[in-house]
Design an enzyme around this catalytic site. Structure first.
Site, PDB file in Angstrom:
ATOM      1  N   GLY A 251       5.166   3.131  33.022  1.00 13.01           N
ATOM      2  CA  GLY A 251       4.838   1.940  33.408  1.00 13.01           C
ATOM      3  C   GLY A 251       5.498   1.869  34.948  1.00 13.01           C
ATOM      4  O   GLY A 251       5.665   2.755  35.377  1.00 13.01           O
ATOM      5  N   HIS A 252       5.485   0.578  35.289  1.00 12.88           N
ATOM      6  CA  HIS A 252       5.944   0.139  36.567  1.00 12.88           C
ATOM      7  C   HIS A 252       6.616  -1.247  36.592  1.00 12.88           C
ATOM      8  O   HIS A 252       6.259  -1.932  35.675  1.00 12.88           O
ATOM      9  CB  HIS A 252       4.897   0.194  37.687  1.00 12.88           C
ATOM     10  CG  HIS A 252       5.417   0.035  38.807  1.00 12.88           C
ATOM     11  ND1 HIS A 252       5.941   1.068  39.529  1.00 12.88           N
ATOM     12  CD2 HIS A 252       5.187  -0.909  39.961  1.00 12.88           C
ATOM     13  CE1 HIS A 252       6.247   0.511  40.726  1.00 12.88           C
ATOM     14  NE2 HIS A 252       5.706  -0.608  41.026  1.00 12.88           N
ATOM     15  N   SER A 253       7.643  -1.261  37.336  1.00 11.02           N
ATOM     16  CA  SER A 253       8.642  -2.462  37.446  1.00 11.02           C
ATOM     17  C   SER A 253       8.661  -2.982  38.723  1.00 11.02           C
ATOM     18  O   SER A 253       8.922  -1.772  39.749  1.00 11.02           O
ATOM     19  CB  SER A 253       9.855  -2.212  36.535  1.00 11.02           C
ATOM     20  OG  SER A 253      10.571  -1.130  37.184  1.00 11.02           O
TER      21      SER A 253
ATOM     22  N   ASP B 274     -14.472  -7.277  28.993  1.00  9.46           N
ATOM     23  CA  ASP B 274     -13.091  -7.481  28.733  1.00  9.46           C
ATOM     24  C   ASP B 274     -12.334  -6.101  29.091  1.00  9.46           C
ATOM     25  O   ASP B 274     -11.069  -6.239  29.309  1.00  9.46           O
ATOM     26  CB  ASP B 274     -13.113  -7.559  27.310  1.00  9.46           C
ATOM     27  CG  ASP B 274     -13.454  -8.746  26.700  1.00  9.46           C
ATOM     28  OD1 ASP B 274     -12.820  -9.820  26.903  1.00  9.46           O
ATOM     29  OD2 ASP B 274     -14.459  -8.633  25.749  1.00  9.46           O
TER      30      ASP B 274
ATOM     31  N   CYS C 198      -2.144 -16.840  29.033  1.00  9.72           N
ATOM     32  CA  CYS C 198      -3.305 -16.725  29.551  1.00  9.72           C
ATOM     33  C   CYS C 198      -3.712 -17.998  30.370  1.00  9.72           C
ATOM     34  O   CYS C 198      -4.747 -18.027  31.201  1.00  9.72           O
ATOM     35  CB  CYS C 198      -4.617 -16.591  28.585  1.00  9.72           C
ATOM     36  SG  CYS C 198      -4.366 -14.805  28.028  1.00  9.72           S
TER      37      CYS C 198
ATOM     38  N   ASP D  10     -13.518 -11.406  23.605  1.00  5.76           N
ATOM     39  CA  ASP D  10     -12.228 -11.977  23.011  1.00  5.76           C
ATOM     40  C   ASP D  10     -11.970 -13.229  23.771  1.00  5.76           C
ATOM     41  O   ASP D  10     -12.530 -13.527  24.923  1.00  5.76           O
ATOM     42  CB  ASP D  10     -10.946 -11.495  23.051  1.00  5.76           C
ATOM     43  CG  ASP D  10     -10.541 -10.739  24.407  1.00  5.76           C
ATOM     44  OD1 ASP D  10     -11.280 -10.959  25.211  1.00  5.76           O
ATOM     45  OD2 ASP D  10      -9.259 -10.276  24.423  1.00  5.76           O
TER      46      ASP D  10
END
Length: 353
Positions: A139-141, A51, A17, A227
């Site tokens: 997903g994606h790549s 969030d 992060c 968070d």
């Protein structure tokens, strides 16, 4: 820790992060974003820096949607995958929701990483999703210059269980569920100055799912949650203060720290993100006079997969804290309170120079 043939972190200019854009930069980029009011069913959008987004369905159930991804904070690919997945799912729990499914986000420098490394990253993410009871449904790549991994996550929440970061009330007590110091540990790790026990402590914290958030949202005495991640404790506390139009006081001696965090930050281990965080929001922070800079680094330290900051009624604080600890968060502590007044964060610290 597993010793790879090369350092995965060497392929990235930042990690975890700490890669996030500075709060001031992000605020500037989002300045022209349309208000959520333009969409009646969009209950939570970008207005308060919350969030995740929340969309109301027909039957009183709401969808919670988020995405989070970053570059490696550790060299072990399985650990990287687990940390990134835990961090992404946390946004759902922070809104009071329960995750339903995830989609993988993957960017890898083709030709620089062996396929087994990429499989281990994906495997770590799937393992955390399995622990959360959800599938990685797609997903994606892409081929990218630096390794990137994370998730888009969908969850559900009942409308009355939504917990924003902007609903704190005067007199509330603040509880933090995980210890601070992940950014400091990662800075030491990159310079090969982190001990094995400190590394193990970091992994245990960053792969601990914030599942307790879904249960806390069922408590009427819990008014607000968020968070604590890349903007550090002070940054996310300030978002709560601004969103709620109240003041927040942090009692620094109460703030839980990873066991080596103070020693390491005194030795000079801190991330560039800590400095960027302070430059972005320091004007709205009130620090003790003569407070040493290394203490400020603790409070602005970017947390990768950090804990929940919970704002709750004072009469319920002891009970809720005991419940959080019993649920598997032994570092949880009462760290401050909410009051009337300007939207600033005041740090009270008995340990000054």
């Amino acid at each position: 820790m597993t010793e790879p043939a090369f350092r995965l972190t060497s392929l990235a200019h930042g990690g975890g992060c700490g890669c996030k854009l500075a709060p001031a930069v992000l605020q500037d980029l989002l300045a022209g974003a349309p208000a959520a009011a333009a969409f009646e069913r969009l209950l939570v959008g970008t207005e308060t820096g919350d969030d995740a987004a929340v969309w109301e369905l027909e039957d009183g159930t709401c969808l919670v949607a988020t995405t989070d991804f970053f570059m490696p904070v550790v060299d072990d690919p399985d650990h990287f995958g687990r940390i990134a997945a835990t961090n992404a799912i946390s946004d759902i729990y922070a809104m009071g929701g329960t995750p339903v499914l995830a989609l993988a986000i993957l960017g890898m420098p083709i030709g620089k990483l062996d396929a087994s490394v990429v499989r281990a990253i994906l495997g770590g993410g799937r393992a955390v999703c399995a622990a959360a009871g959800i599938p990685v449904a797609g997903g994606h790549s892409i081929d990218s210059m630096e390794p990137i991994y994370g998730l888009a996550v969908i969850g559900t929440v009942k409308k009355d269980a939504i917990r924003r970061n902007s609903d704190a009330r005067p007199g509330d007590v603040l509880i933090l569920t995980k210890a601070l110091g992940v950014g400091i540990y990662s800075a030491a790790f990159k310079k090969e100055a982190l001990s094995q026990d400190a590394y193990d402590e970091m992994i245990a914290s960053t792969t601990l799912l914030n599942k307790v958030g879904a249960g806390l949202a069922q408590e009427p005495d819990v008014h607000a949650m968020t968070d604590v991640t890349g903007f550090g404790l002070l940054g996310h506390a300030l978002e709560m203060a601004r969103g709620s139009r109240l003041s927040v006081t942090i009692e620094a001696p109460r703030v839980p720290l990873l066991s080596h965090a103070e020693a390491l930050v005194r030795q000079g281990f801190a991330t560039g993100a800590s400095l960027r965080n302070w430059d972005s929001y320091g004007a709205d922070i009130r620090l003790p006079r003569d407070s040493e800079i290394w203490r400020r680094h603790l409070w602005t330290d970017p947390q990768t997969s950090g804990g929940l900051l919970v704002s709750c009624a004072p009469e319920a604080a002891d009970r809720l804290l005991a419940d959080i600890v019993a649920a598997g968060y032994p570092s949880a502590r009462r760290i401050g309170h909410v009051g009337a007044g300007a939207s600033v964060v005041t740090v009270e610290d008995s340990h000054v120079a």
